[in-house]
Design a protein around this motif. Structure first.
Motif, mmCIF file in Angstrom:
data_model
loop_
_atom_site.group_PDB
_atom_site.id
_atom_site.type_symbol
_atom_site.label_atom_id
_atom_site.label_comp_id
_atom_site.label_asym_id
_atom_site.label_seq_id
_atom_site.Cartn_x
_atom_site.Cartn_y
_atom_site.Cartn_z
ATOM 1 N N ALA A 170 -5.202 0.208 5.639
ATOM 2 C CA ALA A 170 -4.858 0.459 4.241
ATOM 3 C C ALA A 170 -4.894 -0.831 3.428
ATOM 4 O O ALA A 170 -5.397 -0.862 2.302
ATOM 5 C CB ALA A 170 -3.477 1.102 4.146
ATOM 6 N N GLU A 222 -2.948 1.357 11.201
ATOM 7 C CA GLU A 222 -2.851 2.112 9.952
ATOM 8 C C GLU A 222 -2.508 1.192 8.782
ATOM 9 O O GLU A 222 -3.071 1.314 7.688
ATOM 10 C CB GLU A 222 -1.795 3.216 10.091
ATOM 11 N N VAL A 262 2.049 2.630 2.645
ATOM 12 C CA VAL A 262 1.938 3.274 3.954
ATOM 13 C C VAL A 262 3.254 3.082 4.717
ATOM 14 O O VAL A 262 3.814 1.982 4.747
ATOM 15 C CB VAL A 262 0.780 2.683 4.762
ATOM 16 N N SER A 278 -8.577 -1.871 2.940
ATOM 17 C CA SER A 278 -9.234 -1.036 1.933
ATOM 18 C C SER A 278 -8.806 -1.434 0.529
ATOM 19 O O SER A 278 -9.624 -1.527 -0.390
ATOM 20 C CB SER A 278 -8.915 0.438 2.174
ATOM 21 N N ALA A 279 -7.495 -1.679 0.360
ATOM 22 C CA ALA A 279 -6.975 -2.075 -0.948
ATOM 23 C C ALA A 279 -7.524 -3.430 -1.361
ATOM 24 O O ALA A 279 -7.880 -3.651 -2.521
ATOM 25 C CB ALA A 279 -5.451 -2.114 -0.916
ATOM 26 N N THR A 304 0.802 -1.228 0.000
ATOM 27 C CA THR A 304 0.000 0.000 0.000
ATOM 28 C C THR A 304 0.834 1.278 0.000
ATOM 29 O O THR A 304 0.305 2.355 -0.261
ATOM 30 C CB THR A 304 -0.909 0.038 1.241
#
Length: 339
Positions: free
Chosen positions: A327, A323, A308, A330-331, A306
């Motif tokens: 991410a 976090e 991040v 969501s991906a 991601t």
């Protein structure tokens, strides 16, 4: 929701305890979702009115307070949106987490134990319970393997994004020359399943071994063959359990873990994204990692899926990994929607 409430009030509701328990869990999940939506709606309405009042009165202090509160509402809504994404077939289930070091001896084994601590702290911070089902101590430090069970809301939904290879770069405390070392450890996450999910296992396809448990557990654990290992020969899946003094209880837990592994394998075969994730675990080494943890020569943890990243490496190792999980989740949901 009204239908679930009506069912719960039926005198015969608990005649089928297993079904009743699942319905109560679904009711609790829906109640939490509705409560979150109502809370966000109320906070948004109150703070929009506060902002409008501050503008009318030209009160900059009150306007700043309203803006800050609205920012908090935005974060709260984002968190609720992520929870709503946890709608996969087994996302609400408890889960098993296996951790294995890669090549590298003591250095890799120490990294595996650090990861075990990181995930345990993350789970505890979320109010989850962590059961240590099996650990095998390293030769000098760390662990050769560990199997944990996480019990809590959406345990598998969150933890499934952590399956893969994790890379650590640091100055080794076990190297007298203080050289920088790269170590790898793999994480494998699969959901617990209940009796309503039928997974057929031919016991003749399985080899059951008993052995003496290693590590902490008292004299009794170390003097009897209470630990159990089951190998499913058609698939090569191996599960083991040693957390109880009773061989019978360990055997029962190991069969449960095997059913869960086989179910997770079935889910992977139906989900292209999950299958690709499984393929990436074919080797614990370069080119297969999902996240890098660099402690030397600089401080950085970066998720390679991601992008991040954070420089708070100690916070991450202490379990602050939400976090990265958010991410990745969501991906993953986005990839599934576009497939």
């Amino acid at each position: 929701m009204a239908e679930l409430n009506a069912l719960a009030e039926d005198p015969s509701f608990w005649d089928d305890a297993q079904t009743a328990q699942k319905l109560m869990q679904e009711r609790s999940r829906l109640e939490s979702a509705f409560d979150a939506i109502n809370s966000i709606t109320a906070d948004l309405s109150d703070n929009v009115e506060l902002a409008e009042l501050a503008e009318m009165d030209e009160d900059s202090g009150l306007l700043d307070a309203a803006a800050s509160a609205l920012s908090a509402v935005k974060d709260k809504a984002a968190a609720a949106e992520l929870e709503a994404l946890l709608s996969g077939e087994a996302d609400g289930n408890d889960c098993f987490v296996e951790i294995h070091p890669g090549a590298g001896g003591t250095e890799a084994q120490d990294w595996a134990e650090m990861m075990m601590r990181m995930y345990s702290r993350w789970a505890n911070a979320r109010g989850m319970k962590v059961d240590v089902l099996e650990t095998s101590d390293g030769d000098e430090a760390g662990i050769k393997s560990a199997t944990l069970k996480f019990r809590g809301q959406n345990a598998f939904g969150w933890m499934k994004t952590e399956s893969g290879v994790h890379r650590l770069v640091r100055i080794s405390p076990y190297d007298s020359s203080a050289r920088r070392h790269t170590s790898f450890a793999s994480v494998w996450v699969y959901p617990e399943i209940d009796d309503s999910i039928e997974i057929e296992i031919n016991e003749s396809d399985c080899r059951v071994d008993t052995y003496r448990a290693s590590g902490a557990g008292g004299q009794h654990v170390n003097k009897t063959d209470s630990a159990v290992r089951i190998t499913h020969e058609p698939t090569g899946i191996v599960v083991q359990c040693q957390n109880d003094r009773s061989q019978h209880k360990n055997r029962s837990q190991a069969w449960e873990m095997l059913r869960a592994r086989l179910y997770e394998k079935e889910l992977q075969e139906r989900e292209a994204a999950a299958q690709a994730e499984a393929d990436s675990k074919s080797e614990i080494g370069w080119g297969h990692q999902i996240r890098s943890y660099v402690l030397q020569p600089y401080q950085m943890v970066k998720d390679l899926r991601t992008g991040v990243e954070t420089s708070d490496t100690q916070g991450v190792l202490d379990g602050k990994i939400d976090e990265f999980m958010a991410a990745a989740l969501s991906a993953r949901v986005g990839d599934d929607a576009n497939a």
